[in-house]
Design a protein around this motif. Structure first.
Motif, PDB file in Angstrom:
ATOM      1  N   VAL A 160       6.226  11.769  -7.333  1.00 24.96           N
ATOM      2  CA  VAL A 160       6.308  10.410  -7.860  1.00 24.96           C
ATOM      3  C   VAL A 160       5.984   9.447  -6.718  1.00 24.96           C
ATOM      4  O   VAL A 160       6.560   9.553  -5.630  1.00 24.96           O
ATOM      5  N   THR A 161       5.032   8.566  -6.955  1.00 21.42           N
ATOM      6  CA  THR A 161       4.684   7.566  -5.947  1.00 21.42           C
ATOM      7  C   THR A 161       5.470   6.298  -6.233  1.00 21.42           C
ATOM      8  O   THR A 161       5.332   5.714  -7.311  1.00 21.42           O
ATOM      9  N   VAL A 162       6.321   5.912  -5.300  1.00 23.46           N
ATOM     10  CA  VAL A 162       7.106   4.687  -5.477  1.00 23.46           C
ATOM     11  C   VAL A 162       6.464   3.586  -4.640  1.00 23.46           C
ATOM     12  O   VAL A 162       6.193   3.776  -3.456  1.00 23.46           O
ATOM     13  N   LEU A 163       6.211   2.460  -5.294  1.00 25.33           N
ATOM     14  CA  LEU A 163       5.619   1.329  -4.582  1.00 25.33           C
ATOM     15  C   LEU A 163       6.734   0.370  -4.193  1.00 25.33           C
ATOM     16  O   LEU A 163       7.470  -0.116  -5.048  1.00 25.33           O
ATOM     17  N   ALA A 164       6.858   0.126  -2.886  1.00 25.14           N
ATOM     18  CA  ALA A 164       7.885  -0.809  -2.424  1.00 25.14           C
ATOM     19  C   ALA A 164       7.387  -2.236  -2.604  1.00 25.14           C
ATOM     20  O   ALA A 164       6.181  -2.505  -2.511  1.00 25.14           O
ATOM     21  N   ALA A 165       8.309  -3.148  -2.860  1.00 27.97           N
ATOM     22  CA  ALA A 165       7.913  -4.544  -3.011  1.00 27.97           C
ATOM     23  C   ALA A 165       7.346  -5.064  -1.697  1.00 27.97           C
ATOM     24  O   ALA A 165       6.362  -5.804  -1.676  1.00 27.97           O
ATOM     25  N   ARG A 166       7.984  -4.678  -0.587  1.00 30.86           N
ATOM     26  CA  ARG A 166       7.507  -5.088   0.728  1.00 30.86           C
ATOM     27  C   ARG A 166       7.544  -3.875   1.660  1.00 30.86           C
ATOM     28  O   ARG A 166       8.373  -2.990   1.466  1.00 30.86           O
ATOM     29  N   PRO A 167       6.679  -3.824   2.675  1.00 34.98           N
ATOM     30  CA  PRO A 167       6.704  -2.676   3.595  1.00 34.98           C
ATOM     31  C   PRO A 167       8.083  -2.468   4.216  1.00 34.98           C
ATOM     32  O   PRO A 167       8.473  -1.335   4.475  1.00 34.98           O
ATOM     33  N   GLU A 168       8.840  -3.574   4.419  1.00 32.29           N
ATOM     34  CA  GLU A 168      10.157  -3.430   5.046  1.00 32.29           C
ATOM     35  C   GLU A 168      11.117  -2.656   4.156  1.00 32.29           C
ATOM     36  O   GLU A 168      12.127  -2.133   4.638  1.00 32.29           O
ATOM     37  N   ASP A 169      10.831  -2.599   2.838  1.00 35.89           N
ATOM     38  CA  ASP A 169      11.746  -1.904   1.932  1.00 35.89           C
ATOM     39  C   ASP A 169      11.562  -0.394   1.979  1.00 35.89           C
ATOM     40  O   ASP A 169      12.376   0.342   1.417  1.00 35.89           O
ATOM     41  N   PHE A 193      -7.191   7.762   7.232  1.00 35.27           N
ATOM     42  CA  PHE A 193      -5.826   7.919   6.716  1.00 35.27           C
ATOM     43  C   PHE A 193      -5.403   6.593   6.097  1.00 35.27           C
ATOM     44  O   PHE A 193      -4.676   5.835   6.707  1.00 35.27           O
ATOM     45  N   PRO A 194      -5.885   6.345   4.888  1.00 32.18           N
ATOM     46  CA  PRO A 194      -5.640   5.012   4.324  1.00 32.18           C
ATOM     47  C   PRO A 194      -4.214   4.908   3.793  1.00 32.18           C
ATOM     48  O   PRO A 194      -3.986   4.627   2.634  1.00 32.18           O
ATOM     49  N   ALA A 195      -3.246   5.217   4.661  1.00 33.21           N
ATOM     50  CA  ALA A 195      -1.865   5.190   4.212  1.00 33.21           C
ATOM     51  C   ALA A 195      -1.478   3.753   3.880  1.00 33.21           C
ATOM     52  O   ALA A 195      -1.542   2.887   4.732  1.00 33.21           O
ATOM     53  N   ASP A 196      -1.117   3.564   2.629  1.00 31.32           N
ATOM     54  CA  ASP A 196      -0.645   2.247   2.229  1.00 31.32           C
ATOM     55  C   ASP A 196       0.783   2.114   2.718  1.00 31.32           C
ATOM     56  O   ASP A 196       1.644   2.944   2.414  1.00 31.32           O
ATOM     57  N   ALA A 197       1.034   1.085   3.484  1.00 27.48           N
ATOM     58  CA  ALA A 197       2.342   0.943   4.120  1.00 27.48           C
ATOM     59  C   ALA A 197       3.457   0.753   3.099  1.00 27.48           C
ATOM     60  O   ALA A 197       4.622   0.813   3.445  1.00 27.48           O
ATOM     61  N   ARG A 198       3.097   0.540   1.807  1.00 30.81           N
ATOM     62  CA  ARG A 198       4.158   0.268   0.843  1.00 30.81           C
ATOM     63  C   ARG A 198       4.450   1.457  -0.067  1.00 30.81           C
ATOM     64  O   ARG A 198       5.248   1.343  -0.978  1.00 30.81           O
ATOM     65  N   LEU A 199       3.754   2.587   0.158  1.00 35.41           N
ATOM     66  CA  LEU A 199       3.916   3.717  -0.765  1.00 35.41           C
ATOM     67  C   LEU A 199       4.904   4.739  -0.207  1.00 35.41           C
ATOM     68  O   LEU A 199       4.855   5.090   0.963  1.00 35.41           O
ATOM     69  N   VAL A 200       5.819   5.209  -1.058  1.00 33.45           N
ATOM     70  CA  VAL A 200       6.746   6.287  -0.702  1.00 33.45           C
ATOM     71  C   VAL A 200       6.453   7.433  -1.659  1.00 33.45           C
ATOM     72  O   VAL A 200       6.508   7.253  -2.879  1.00 33.45           O
ATOM     73  N   GLU A 201       6.087   8.602  -1.083  1.00 36.45           N
ATOM     74  CA  GLU A 201       5.761   9.750  -1.935  1.00 36.45           C
ATOM     75  C   GLU A 201       7.005  10.609  -2.088  1.00 36.45           C
ATOM     76  O   GLU A 201       7.455  11.239  -1.145  1.00 36.45           O
ATOM     77  N   VAL A 202       7.576  10.635  -3.316  1.00 36.76           N
ATOM     78  CA  VAL A 202       8.806  11.397  -3.573  1.00 36.76           C
ATOM     79  C   VAL A 202       8.418  12.735  -4.187  1.00 36.76           C
ATOM     80  O   VAL A 202       7.636  12.785  -5.144  1.00 36.76           O
TER      81      VAL A 202
END
Ligand SMILES: Nc1ncnc2c1ncn2[C@@H]1O[C@H](COP(=O)(O)OP(=O)(O)OP(=O)(O)O)[C@@H](O)[C@H]1O
Ligand SMILES: [Mg+2]
Lengths: 223, 428
Positions: B251-260, B54-63
């Protein structure tokens, strides 16, 4: 040398204080072989333990090999025993799991590592000491395979490893036959001649005959 | 005070004198150490395997579009270019990459060139195709290799890295296809397809064109069971086949930092979209399960080390009671009470160290056996890792240090008893 002045020592027996030494004065100069005789329970071993820095609960003044025992800490007393005092016991007190040579090495092993303190050098000195007591070829033997006389000579070699100024012996010939006892006494005489202060507790005449002085411990005092 | 070498010499002599007792206690420490190292290595290995699965990238938000969208009423809810622009403009968003599913059927009925094997006759596979922003996979393909091709050139594609595993372990054996030799680069492999053809009767387009799909790279950012092609290619095919301008599927949104990530997800929801937590939630759940299980096993191992320490304490205190006279003789010969204490502590430490070293070796051996068994029994399991165990150097150090410290702790009591031996009383 040994110098005791007004040494008093009591043991507690429940609530009762039992005085054993009631003011002992004693001087053993370098080169002297002093024998102490006295009845069983008169406090001879207790006196040796005071002079040997093994016992610290006593009153009075004690100076051994130039060091006053008053107020000396555990580590300093251990270091004094290691460097300046040799012990020989009636029961030999060899460590049964070590070879004769390893037993002789013990004081060197216990000495804080310094120049000449390596295990190899200690072993070499232990061989010399065994040679000196006539057991150069028995170093590998465990104590159980040695005769009583041989064991006591190993114990003597162990006491001599650090070239102590003072040798304390508690009934060293008590468990030995006549000829073995004679060997040990001869070694004591040689050591005293080399300048060691030798203090021997004994009730055997062959020992007191070899002594330069014989003192009697009676009622907690030497006479 | 004796030097350290003298202390070790004496401790060694005492251990040699009771070799069997020392060996029994070292074995107890060995069991504890082996369990500790093995369980931790298993937790680390399985954790790493799970991260690969499960290579979930901690910075990706799948909308994704909301299933029942109020946004439709409020004027939002449709994932179009305007929505992508607004997502990209959210505070904390570094990028937003849309995905557009291809509305034209594509099927394959021959094996990929170079992979050979016997393609079952008559088998036609429907390929789900999704157009993705080339920026999404720019780290996984050669520069410029993922763009809408000129006429006649093959269409570049990107597959999920995990799909290769699934193919190798499941599809290839089932369909009698050749497995992929390990380490071989699949980039450049071409698959003949028919665009417009559907395996579903009546669903084919009027126009069916032969095309080739060319693998440009593997990525963890594309969907597992779809073939990713450049977004522009999907748009072109939609135009060529007269398909309307469909909205993006995701839409895959890439956060600048995982905290975002939480704030971004909340903002996307406020815009009338849903956030697909599926993969990340699974990854987090699996990671939690691995951590909890590992933690429980490690507690068990620590308890075993503590039991070993108790056994060592028991044995050493019996040994000290039996050696009172010897300890008194050592004091007469110049050992301070502190020296006697250190000798007994050194005996405990030596037992613990020896047990710990042996335990670390045993753990490695058991892990090798376990991996060999897994390789035999689970040969065709997809995502089976090379090893279920990970042995970083710190773990081996820990495996030695914990039983050694436990043994020293167990030796504290006996050592204190040894230091209390009164030579004057014992030797008279
Ligand atoms: N640790 C002790 N606690 C209480 N009393 C003790 C202790 N050690 C010795 N004593 C007592 O002190 C007295 C002197 O004991 P010590 O061992 O010095 O006698 P000794 O002259 O060496 O006797 P022996 O010739 O039998 O060896 C004895 O009465 C003994 O019971
Ligand atoms: Mg006595």
């Amino acid at each position: 040398m040994i110098r005791l002045r007004g040494v008093k020592k009591c043991f507690r027996d429940g609530a009762r204080e039992v005085p054993v030494l009631r003011g002992v004065d004693l001087d053993v100069a370098p080169g002297e072989l002093v024998a102490i005789v006295g009845p069983s329970g008169s406090g001879k071993s207790t006196l040796l333990h005071v002079a040997g820095a093994l016992d610290r609960d006593f009153e009075g003044e004690a100076v051994v090999a130039g060091t006053s025992l008053a107020g000396l800490g555990e580590a300093a007393r251990a270091e004094l025993r290691n460097r300046a005092i040799g012990f020989v016991f009636q029961a030999f007190n060899l460590l049964p799991t070590l070879s004769a040579l390893e037993n002789v090495m013990l004081p060197g092993v216990l000495r804080r590592a310094g120049p000449g303190g390596g295990i190899g050098e200690v072993r070499a000195r232990a061989r010399d000491a065994l040679q000196r007591v006539g057991l150069g070829d028995r170093g590998g033997a465990p104590p159980a395979r040695l005769s009583g006389g041989e064991r006591q000579r190993v114990a003597l070699a162990r006491a001599l490893l650090s070239r102590p100024a003072v040798l304390l012996a508690d009934e060293p010939t008590g468990n030995l036959d006549a000829s073995s006892g004679a060997d040990v006494i001869r070694l004591f005489v040689e050591l005293a001649r080399d300048g060691v202060s030798v203090l021997v507790v004994t009730h055997e005449e062959r020992v007191s005959d070899a002594a330069t002085r014989v003192l009697h411990l009676l009622d907690g005092r030497l006479a | 005070m004796a030097g350290a070498r003298g202390i070790l010499w004496l401790a060694g002599a005492a251990l040699r004198a009771d070799r069997r007792g020392a060996a029994v206690n070292a074995a107890a420490a060995c069991v504890g150490a082996a369990a500790l190292v093995l369980f931790l290595a298993l937790g680390l290995g399985v954790g790493a395997a799970a991260r690969r699965l499960f290579p979930a990238d901690a910075r990706l938000v799948e909308v994704v579009p909301a299933r029942v969208s109020l946004g439709g009423v409020l004027g939002g809810g449709r994932l179009d270019d305007d929505a992508v622009g607004r997502l990209r403009a959210l505070p904390g968003a570094a990028a937003a990459w849309p995905r557009l599913p291809l509305g034209v059927p594509v099927s394959a009925s021959e094996p990929a060139g170079g992979l050979g094997g016997r393609w079952p006759s008559g088998l036609a596979l429907q390929l789900p195709i999704v157009g993705v922003d080339p920026a999404l996979v720019e780290e996984d393909v050669a520069p410029g290799a993922f763009a809408d091709p000129p006429p006649g050139a093959p269409i570049p594609t990107v597959l999920a890295r995990r799909l290769v595993e699934v193919y190798d372990r499941t599809l290839a054996p089932a369909w009698n296809l050749r497995r992929l030799p390990p380490g071989v680069s699949l980039v450049g492999v071409e698959l003949p397809v028919r665009v417009g053809h559907s395996v579903v009767a009546g669903a084919s387009e009027a126009r069916v064109e032969p095309e080739r799909l060319r693998l440009a790279g593997l990525s963890d950012r594309v969907p597992l069971y779809a073939v990713a092609v450049p977004l522009e290619t999907v748009r072109r095919l939609h135009r060529e086949y007269g398909k309307g301008d469909a909205a993006y599927g995701q839409v895959t949104v890439l956060a600048a930092r995982p905290e975002d990530v939480p704030a971004l997800a909340a903002a996307a929801r406020r815009m009338g979209f849903a956030v697909d937590e599926g993969e990340r939630a699974t990854a987090e759940r699996v990671a939690l399960i691995v951590k909890v299980t590992t933690g429980a096993l490690v507690l068990l191992a620590v308890a075993m080390c503590a039991l070993a320490a108790l056994a060592i304490a028991q044995a050493l205190s019996a040994s000290v009671r039996g050696r009172v006279r010897e300890l008194a003789v050592l004091q007469a010969l110049g050992a301070a009470p502190a020296d006697v204490r250190r000798i007994v502590l050194a005996e405990g430490a030596a037992i613990g160290l020896a047990g710990g070293l042996a335990g670390a070796l045993v753990a490695r051996g058991l892990a090798a056996l376990g991996d060999a068994a897994a390789a035999r029994l689970l040969a065709d399991l997809p995502f089976r890792p090379e090893s279920f165990f990970l042995f970083p150097p710190w773990l081996l150090a820990l495996g030695v240090a914990v039983p050694a410290l436990a043994a020293i702790a167990g030796a504290l009591g006996p050592a204190a008893a040894a230091a209390r031996v009164d030579p004057a009383r014992t030797l008279s």
